[in-house]
Scaffold this motif. Structure first.
Motif, short mmCIF file in Angstrom:
data_model
loop_
_atom_site.label_atom_id
_atom_site.label_comp_id
_atom_site.label_asym_id
_atom_site.label_seq_id
_atom_site.Cartn_x
_atom_site.Cartn_y
_atom_site.Cartn_z
N UNK A 148 -5.38 -5.42 1.37
CA UNK A 148 -4.27 -6.00 2.15
C UNK A 148 -2.91 -5.51 1.64
N UNK A 149 -2.88 -4.96 0.43
CA UNK A 149 -1.61 -4.43 -0.10
C UNK A 149 -1.45 -2.93 0.14
N UNK A 150 -2.43 -2.35 0.82
CA UNK A 150 -2.40 -0.90 1.05
C UNK A 150 -1.37 -0.58 2.13
N UNK A 151 -0.28 0.09 1.72
CA UNK A 151 0.77 0.45 2.68
C UNK A 151 0.80 1.95 2.97
N UNK A 152 -0.32 2.62 2.75
CA UNK A 152 -0.38 4.05 3.08
C UNK A 152 -0.09 4.20 4.57
N UNK A 153 0.79 5.15 4.95
CA UNK A 153 1.15 5.24 6.37
C UNK A 153 -0.05 5.54 7.28
N UNK A 154 -1.13 6.05 6.72
CA UNK A 154 -2.31 6.36 7.54
C UNK A 154 -3.52 5.52 7.13
N UNK A 155 -3.26 4.34 6.58
CA UNK A 155 -4.38 3.47 6.17
C UNK A 155 -5.13 2.96 7.39
N UNK A 156 -6.42 2.80 7.25
CA UNK A 156 -7.25 2.19 8.29
C UNK A 156 -7.94 1.02 7.63
N UNK A 157 -7.52 -0.21 7.97
CA UNK A 157 -7.98 -1.34 7.18
C UNK A 157 -9.27 -1.96 7.69
N UNK A 158 -9.73 -1.50 8.87
CA UNK A 158 -11.03 -1.99 9.32
C UNK A 158 -11.67 -0.90 10.16
N UNK A 159 -12.99 -0.91 10.19
CA UNK A 159 -13.72 0.16 10.84
C UNK A 159 -13.38 0.26 12.34
N UNK A 160 -13.07 -0.88 12.94
CA UNK A 160 -12.78 -0.83 14.38
C UNK A 160 -11.48 -0.08 14.67
#
Ligand code: K7E
Ligand code: CUA
Length: 651
Positions: A515-527
């Motif tokens: 939840x703290x991942x602020x990478x501009x291209x992060x994908x936080x869930x598979x959907x």
């Protein structure tokens, strides 16, 4: 001249080592280094990798290699310097420089004691200082140093890590003014001492100021502590100011110097506005733990102070024959210098030095206004007949010092206050630095000394012309030193620092919170996994979790496309990295820690089918963690399509 040539011939000749010497190891040596399966080592040793550009962490006393921490050199094992996120960390004013020569590890200190927060290391070649965060064992900051050729006397920190300091090995004209005849060395070449301020809360570095000093070669440094807190000491050689055949021409004088700098006064002068702003090109690279990316920022100015205009902050201490190491004992009173070609080890008294300054006991000047203190006035005493080729000294908790002898290949133990030699032990072969746990701090831990040897010859199974370097663990708990263990090292270890494990273990980070991942291209869930085309740029927002990558089928990529795989590891547990590799990548794999996002750039260079897969054996179905990417000709009409399972990913 004859003497100097003779001495250097001696140094050279002695590189041919004696044949195998049988030695008695203590009968219970095995027991002393045995760390039972599942048990932890007592200490960490952080050793530089020298020309490997990296740092290695070993467990002591077992000598087990725990981790190679990539710093200045690319490391395909985890994509350091290959991924789009880490590339900026290796940026310099010369562009991307994916290698350096890393010599000195330096642990951050609080009240003169190792605090276990950060580890600094110098890049000697393209001058840089790096900071490693010891909660993640990751390089989080690299700052370049302008006006410097050969950042060797670096990075040594003051008693509370107020500054990490670096000095020039190869004096050069200031940046941008280097296009002059080499024979104008004496007029045009200068040293620059860089004072890098360290933020006491977050470790952030900032080049606060540089002192311009005479154009000698500055070799090593250590800051004072306790009474000598305000001072930092640098060895010099080539005070002859030779610019060719230094082997002979820089060994003419009987004495070179230790340059003592009152950094506290320098800081006051800078605060009072005495410094001059000078143009300077350098970059500052910072890793962001939240965006999981390095950011490189160009800088263009440095504040400089010419010490010849402020002679009260610099004194030169005469020191016999091409000094190399300079080391300060735990109380901060004694300054030990090791002349590579000297027959004694001089031990200077800080108190006497202060008195000599007060009483103007000078024996000359450098350049007319920098004072040279009288040798006899500042000397506490000399260690007589220590051996040949003294290089470096560390201290234990019982008032003893340990000095490496490069030429006679031994470690010599001597008593700091009486300078008498207590013991000597051969090492195999030709030690450079050595490390006692806490051995350059106010509170040494003692117990061991580890000799870092340049040459191994017959010590290990042969591996062709190139042989490993070596560390040797020696027990110093008793009066006599006892050899316990040999172990090979990565690269060439120069300095190392050793610290009780408990100071490091308590701060360890196990994974990054997604939840703290602020990478501009992060994908936080598979959907949310998807593929987006913008012209010929394709961004693949990919997730990794045991045991699949999503999406795992991608079609509609065309020759010439620049594909960016932004892989987010969705795991939230310790020790579950996933890897990512694709056929034909011109760089390396990625190794993505739990909760992290990392980007790999890949160019589609031909039509075809390209498998991609996880490289880290993460689960029983790791081999199944793979996918396909289809590349069509440049002008094809294949539609962009991505999926996992039988249905396309829907949003
Ligand atoms: Cu002695 Cu580069 Cu510190 Cu090596 S230096 S030994
Ligand atoms: Cu993920 Cu193997």
């Amino acid at each position: 001249m004859m003497l100097a040539a003779g001495m250097s011939a001696l140094v050279f000749a002695s590189a041919c080592k004696p044949g195998k010497v049988s030695q008695t190891t203590d009968t219970d040596a095995a027991q002393k280094v045995y760390v039972a399966p599942g048990e932890h080592d007592e200490l960490y040793m952080f050793a530089s990798g020298g020309f490997s550009g990296q740092v290695a962490a070993y467990g002591i006393p077992s000598g087990r290699l725990l981790k190679v921490i990539p710093v200045f050199s690319q490391n395909p094992e985890n994509g350091w310097g290959y991924s789009e996120d880490t590339k900026p960390m290796l940026n310099t004013s010369h562009g991307f420089v994916p290698w350096d020569d890393a010599h000195h590890t330096e642990l951050s200190k609080t009240n003169g004691e190792d605090d276990g927060r950060w580890l600094f290391i110098n890049g000697h070649n393209t001058p840089r200082i790096a900071r490693i965060d010891l909660s993640t064992f990751k390089t989080v900051e690299i700052i370049e140093l302008p006006n410097v050729g050969g950042n060797h006397a670096s990075p040594f920190c003051t008693e509370n890590t107020e500054y990490v300091v670096g000095n020039t090995r190869f004096s050069v004209p200031y940046d941008g003014k280097g296009d002059v005849p080499i024979e104008t060395y004496k007029e045009n070449f200068k040293g620059a001492v860089s004072f890098v301020k360290v933020d006491k809360d977050n470790g952030r570095m900032n080049l606060a100021f540089q002192l311009l000093v005479p154009g000698f070669n500055y070799d090593l440094a250590h800051a004072g502590k306790g009474p000598s807190h305000d001072w930092i000491f640098f060895t010099t050689y080539n005070t002859e100011q030779a610019h060719t055949l230094l082997e002979v021409n820089a060994s003419q004088k009987d004495k070179d110097f230790i340059m003592a700098v009152n950094w506290k006064k320098a800081e006051e002068l800078i605060a009072a506005g005495k410094g001059k702003k000078q143009p300077a090109d350098y970059v500052h690279n910072v890793w962001d733990e939240k965006t999981h990316k390095g950011v490189s920022t160009p800088k263009n100015e440095v504040i400089t102070l010419d010490v010849t205009e402020h002679p009260e902050i610099v004194y030169y201490m005469p020191c016999p024959k091409s000094p190399h190491g300079v080391d300060i004992n735990p109380s901060g009173e004694f300054i030990v210098a090791s002349g590579k070609l000297a027959a004694v080890i001089p031990v200077f008294s800080f108190q006497k030095m202060q008195d000599a300054i007060k009483n103007k006991q000078f024996e000359g000047t450098i350049g007319g206004n920098l004072n040279v203190l009288k040798y006899d006035a500042i000397l506490a005493g000399e260690v007589q007949k220590p051996g040949l080729g003294p290089l470096h000294t560390e201290f234990d908790d019982k008032g003893f010092a340990y000095t490496t002898m490069f030429v006679s290949s031994e470690v010599v133990k001597w008593k700091v206050d009486t300078r008498e030699i207590i013991d000597r032990i051969p090492v195999y072969y030709s030690p450079g630095h050595l490390t006692v746990p806490g051995g350059d701090s106010k509170k040494p831990y003692g117990k061991y000394v580890i000799a870092l040897n340049k040459i191994t010859k017959d010590r290990y199974l042969p591996t062709g012309p190139e042989l490993t370097q070596s560390a040797q663990l020696i027990d110093i708990s008793g009066n006599k030193m006892k050899l316990l263990l040999d172990f090979p090292t990565i690269g060439e270890p120069h300095y190392a620092q050793t610290i009780p494990a408990e100071k490091i273990v308590k701060n360890q980070k196990r994974f990054y919170k997604i939840e703290e991942n602020n990478h501009p291209f992060a994908t936080k869930s598979e959907k949310d996994a998807r593929v987006v085309r913008t012209g010929n740029r394709v961004d693949v927002y990919m997730t990794a979790i045991r045991s699949h990558l999503a999406p795992d089928n991608i079609e509609g990529i065309k020759v010439g496309d620049e594909v960016y795989f932004h892989v987010t590891n969705l795991e939230q547990d310790w020790d579950v990295p996933h890897g990512f590799a694709i056929k034909g990548a011109n760089n390396a794999e990625l190794l993505i820690m739990p909760g992290e996002t990392t980007t790999l750039k890949w160019v589609a260079d031909r039509p075809g089918m390209f498998p991609f897969y996880c490289t880290d054996f993460c689960s029983a179905l790791h081999q199944e963690m793979s996918g396909y990417l289809r590349v069509s000709p440049k002008n094809s009409t294949t539609a962009l399509k991505y999926s996992i399972g039988n249905s396309p990913i829907t949003h």
